[in-house]
Write a protein that holds these residues in place. Sequence first.
Motif, PDB file in Angstrom:
ATOM      1  N   GLN A 188      -0.360   7.620  21.281  1.00 29.49           N
ATOM      2  CA  GLN A 188       0.740   7.595  20.325  1.00 29.49           C
ATOM      3  C   GLN A 188       1.283   9.007  20.111  1.00 29.49           C
ATOM      4  OE1 GLN A 188       1.942   4.898  18.621  1.00 29.49           O
ATOM      5  NE2 GLN A 188       0.421   3.318  19.048  1.00 29.49           N
ATOM      6  N   PHE A 189       2.614   9.147  20.156  1.00 26.35           N
ATOM      7  CA  PHE A 189       3.232  10.461  19.941  1.00 26.35           C
ATOM      8  C   PHE A 189       4.433  10.316  19.026  1.00 26.35           C
ATOM      9  CE2 PHE A 189       6.603  13.475  21.012  1.00 26.35           C
ATOM     10  CZ  PHE A 189       5.962  14.690  20.810  1.00 26.35           C
ATOM     11  N   GLN A 190       4.518  11.221  18.045  1.00 33.82           N
ATOM     12  CA  GLN A 190       5.678  11.274  17.151  1.00 33.82           C
ATOM     13  C   GLN A 190       6.085  12.723  16.947  1.00 33.82           C
ATOM     14  OE1 GLN A 190       5.284   9.325  13.374  1.00 33.82           O
ATOM     15  NE2 GLN A 190       5.991   7.352  14.168  1.00 33.82           N
ATOM     16  N   GLN A 191       7.396  12.947  16.863  1.00 27.04           N
ATOM     17  CA  GLN A 191       7.893  14.292  16.608  1.00 27.04           C
ATOM     18  C   GLN A 191       9.110  14.219  15.702  1.00 27.04           C
ATOM     19  OE1 GLN A 191       8.236  17.007  19.968  1.00 27.04           O
ATOM     20  NE2 GLN A 191      10.081  17.926  19.101  1.00 27.04           N
ATOM     21  N   THR A 192       9.060  14.979  14.615  1.00 25.98           N
ATOM     22  CA  THR A 192      10.210  15.067  13.724  1.00 25.98           C
ATOM     23  C   THR A 192      11.236  16.006  14.338  1.00 25.98           C
ATOM     24  OG1 THR A 192       8.774  14.713  11.800  1.00 25.98           O
ATOM     25  CG2 THR A 192      10.968  15.617  11.391  1.00 25.98           C
ATOM     26  N   LEU A 193      12.475  15.585  14.361  1.00 28.24           N
ATOM     27  CA  LEU A 193      13.526  16.396  14.967  1.00 28.24           C
ATOM     28  C   LEU A 193      14.086  17.385  13.952  1.00 28.24           C
ATOM     29  CD1 LEU A 193      15.391  13.621  16.999  1.00 28.24           C
ATOM     30  CD2 LEU A 193      13.561  15.157  17.743  1.00 28.24           C
ATOM     31  N   PRO A 194      14.379  18.591  14.394  1.00 28.65           N
ATOM     32  CA  PRO A 194      14.897  19.617  13.468  1.00 28.65           C
ATOM     33  C   PRO A 194      16.260  19.228  12.895  1.00 28.65           C
ATOM     34  CG  PRO A 194      15.070  20.359  15.745  1.00 28.65           C
ATOM     35  CD  PRO A 194      14.268  19.105  15.772  1.00 28.65           C
ATOM     36  N   GLN A 195      16.442  19.494  11.611  1.00 33.68           N
ATOM     37  CA  GLN A 195      17.721  19.200  10.973  1.00 33.68           C
ATOM     38  C   GLN A 195      18.781  20.212  11.410  1.00 33.68           C
ATOM     39  OE1 GLN A 195      17.282  18.879   6.742  1.00 33.68           O
ATOM     40  NE2 GLN A 195      15.850  17.167   6.851  1.00 33.68           N
ATOM     41  N   GLY A 196      20.014  19.769  11.384  1.00 32.79           N
ATOM     42  CA  GLY A 196      21.114  20.652  11.760  1.00 32.79           C
ATOM     43  C   GLY A 196      21.401  20.678  13.245  1.00 32.79           C
TER      44      GLY A 196
END
Length: 251
Positions: A188-196
């Motif tokens: 399982q892999f999750q990554q929050t994407l940078p805002q902006g």
Amino acid sequence: MILYEYPFNERIRTYLRLEQLFRRLAELMNRPHALDHHFAIQTIFEIMDVASRADMKSDVLKDLEKHKQQLNAYRGNPAISEQALDAAIAQLDDCFTNLNALSGKTGQSLTENDWLMSIRSRIGIPGGTCEFDLPAYFDWQHHPSQERQADLQSWAAALAPLAEAIVLLLKMLRESGSPQKVVAPGGQFQQTLPQGRTFQLLRLRMDLSHGWIPEISGNRLIVSVRLLSLGADQRLHPIQTDGSFELTLCS
């Protein structure tokens, strides 16, 4: 290695579909067999169906112009080669000019070919292009392969400006990302994407020998990958071990 691509919006999804169709068309046209040429014609009709969306052409032209403006902003930057910059902008200009010169929707000139349209009206019917339904088409399939290939190239020429533009836009999009090695604990892999920053395409490359199949989902905030494998029951099952792959986010 095997490469998967996941689009984050409908526009890039359509571009990828068109790219796949154009690749298939080029492959089938180069083959000599009449059956390959049958599926080449079918692919031409599929391209026309996808490209017939009212805003398709304008979307591509807008993207070409947007990329040109972005590149022009790099002028005077000592880290950027002016020669390379000029070449890239010239490519964009050529694609814009050629596509803009087409009247109406992509492939509209082909709709004026009654012989092609008679095939189009039957090709979606199972077995609908038999010799008793389309004797003229059956006769064409018995022409020398060089003649059939010349016809296909002539019809494909009406789609070429869109193909060149799509290939260039996707090439520039893919080159905008930097690959990174990541680990999926327990598959399982999750990554929050940078805002902006808005990402448009995810590229995932992994070792084919593992037999893993990625289930990808994502939006503007987060991306998730679940690794699956095909079991003896011919069903997909989540892997339980750690997995690693190469991830590229393109904006």
